[in-house]
Design an enzyme around this catalytic site. Structure first.
Site, short mmCIF file in Angstrom:
data_model
loop_
_atom_site.label_atom_id
_atom_site.label_comp_id
_atom_site.label_asym_id
_atom_site.label_seq_id
_atom_site.Cartn_x
_atom_site.Cartn_y
_atom_site.Cartn_z
N LYS A 305 0.84 -1.20 0.00
CA LYS A 305 0.00 0.00 0.00
C LYS A 305 0.88 1.25 0.00
O LYS A 305 1.78 1.38 0.82
CB LYS A 305 -0.91 0.02 1.23
CG LYS A 305 -1.85 1.22 1.32
CD LYS A 305 -2.78 1.07 2.52
CE LYS A 305 -3.76 2.23 2.63
NZ LYS A 305 -3.10 3.48 3.09
N HIS A 329 -2.07 7.76 0.91
CA HIS A 329 -2.48 7.79 2.32
C HIS A 329 -3.55 8.85 2.56
O HIS A 329 -3.61 9.49 3.60
CB HIS A 329 -1.28 8.06 3.23
CG HIS A 329 -1.34 7.34 4.55
ND1 HIS A 329 -0.79 6.11 4.75
CD2 HIS A 329 -1.91 7.68 5.73
CE1 HIS A 329 -1.00 5.72 6.01
NE2 HIS A 329 -1.68 6.66 6.62
#
Length: 442
Positions: A305, A329
């Site tokens: 991620k 994010h």
């Protein structure tokens, strides 16, 4: 706009390596996990028709809209959480303490990356022609500061509606507590990667033992960004032990702490917090070679991620990862970065059929989901909207927000002439820039 690389000299050092011979099987497992979930709608919901109506093999998410109308028209029951995505943040703000609101709503710097995330969606328009679940609950930490239901409650309702729940390392509930609450629901574990390998291995063992099927490794938060909303309130919950439950309940961390500091985390929470945060948010990055440690101790799919650059997607393939999440994010790390959606098509092209590509950052509506899927993502992660719902009305508020997103997706697909998720492709979109699209609703 800068394109954040997870392969800078201060982060990942590239090294070539063969893809595991089991790669294709693991990839199929990841895709299966992503696409096998369906909503457990009540019989009343199943009797209500949305725009798409009932189809064999799929749930009618759009029926939730009818249920909201029924509740209001016949029982004078209004939605507990607003259905307007542009009012959701304000409603949560009216409930939360300023520090908690700033923690979830704030971003890095002047929130330019947050603006970019939303503006990127406005540049793509659907061209209508006249389900399996493509949504996951993003890993969001410290949920106890938003509502007492925290991660336990949110994971419970995600299980009820078939949305995979991704547990953050920065949780205020333990790995075991969330697994119990989530029951038979699909769950993944998000790793803020400690520097201590023994602690890392312990976390992976606990997650695996408690039924977490996919490991999500966050790459962009080895140090916290400059976040004025948090800084002005001088607020970071981890310093006082809030959001450190994963570490405080870990047997290896506890043993090391007791030997070093002569007490338990419960007896010395502030000191234990210093030790935990120093290991998890150390300011020191891992390398591409370090992924071998994760692969050795995790036999399920590994998803990275924080990928923002096509070259990093290629390196993820080289190092045997199974998926990536295109994410900045949610604008909380590097301010002034490119919106994640801007990079999605290039990253999908770079990944080819070697990786499962997911998307995160800026999702607020069902139409946003259609756009991300049409640009190549296999599924999307939803964060802030569900947390706002949690803040407003606990787990039921979060559940309503997630059901609403799925209903919006279902209705919008029908109105666009899209029969199923496979119908979300580039032919459904046009890149258009209008003057009215210069304002962000981040």
């Amino acid at each position: 706009l800068p394109l954040p690389r997870r392969t800078s000299q201060t982060f990942f050092k590239a090294s070539a390596g063969p893809i595991s011979v089991l790669f294709s099987k693991v990839l199929q497992l990841t895709l299966s996990i992503l696409t096998s979930q369906t909503l457990d709608m009540s019989s009343a919901h199943n009797q209500s028709l949305g725009v798409q109506g009932e189809q064999e093999g799929r749930r009618n998410y759009g029926a939730f809209q009818t249920e909201l109308y029924k509740a209001g028209m016949f029982y004078q029951q209004l939605p507990i959480v607003t259905t307007d995505p542009n009012k959701l943040e304000a409603q949560a703000k009216s409930i939360l303490k300023p520090t908690a609101f700033n923690y979830v709503a704030g971003g890095a710097g002047e929130r330019a990356t947050m603006d970019a995330n939303r503006l990127a969606f406005r540049q793509w328009k659907i061209v209508p022609r006249m389900l399996k679940n493509p949504v996951l609950m993003a890993p969001v930490g410290v949920q106890t500061i938003f509502h007492e239901d925290k991660e336990i409650g949110l994971s419970e309702v995600c299980s009820e509606i078939g949305i995979p729940y991704i547990l953050s390392t920065a949780s205020s509930s333990s790995i075991e507590e969330v697994a119990q609450a989530n029951g038979k629901g699909p769950r993944w574990f998000q790793l803020y990667w400690p520097q201590d390998d023994e602690i890392t291995i312990s976390l992976l063992k606990r997650a695996k033992a408690n039924g977490y099927k996919v490991l999500v490794v966050t790459l962009d938060t080895w140090a916290l960004a400059w976040r004025p909303a948090d800084l002005d309130g001088a607020y970071i919950p981890f310093m006082k032990g809030v959001g450190n439950k994963t570490g405080f309940t870990d047997p290896v961390f506890r043993e090391k702490f007791e030997k070093k500091c002569g007490g338990t985390p419960e007896e010395k929470p502030v000191l234990a917090s210093v030790e935990w945060v120093a290991d998890v948010f150390s300011g020191a990055a891992h390398s591409w070679e370090d992924i071998a440690l994760l692969k050795k101790h995790w036999d399920g799919p590994i998803v990275l991620k924080g990928i923002q650059h096509p070259e990093d997607a290629k390196l993820a393939v080289e190092h045997g990862c199974d998926g990536i999440i295109v994410s900045n994010h949610g604008g909380r790390q590097l301010d002034g970065a490119v919106g994640s959606l801007e990079m999605l098509p290039e990253i999908v092209e770079a990944a080819g059929d070697k990786l499962t590509v997911l998307f995160d950052s800026g999702i607020r509506t069902g139409v946003d989901i259609i756009k991300a899927l049409s640009l190549g993502a296999k599924a999307v992660l939803v964060g802030r909207p569900a947390i706002y719902g949690l803040a407003i009305a606990g787990k039921q508020g979060a559940k309503q927000v997630l059901q609403g997103l799925l209903a919006d997706l279902d209705q919008s697909m029908g109105l666009s002439g899209i029969v199923d998720i496979a119908g979300c492709n580039r032919s459904m979109l046009r890149n258009c820039q209008y003057g009215g699209d210069l304002k962000s609703s981040n």
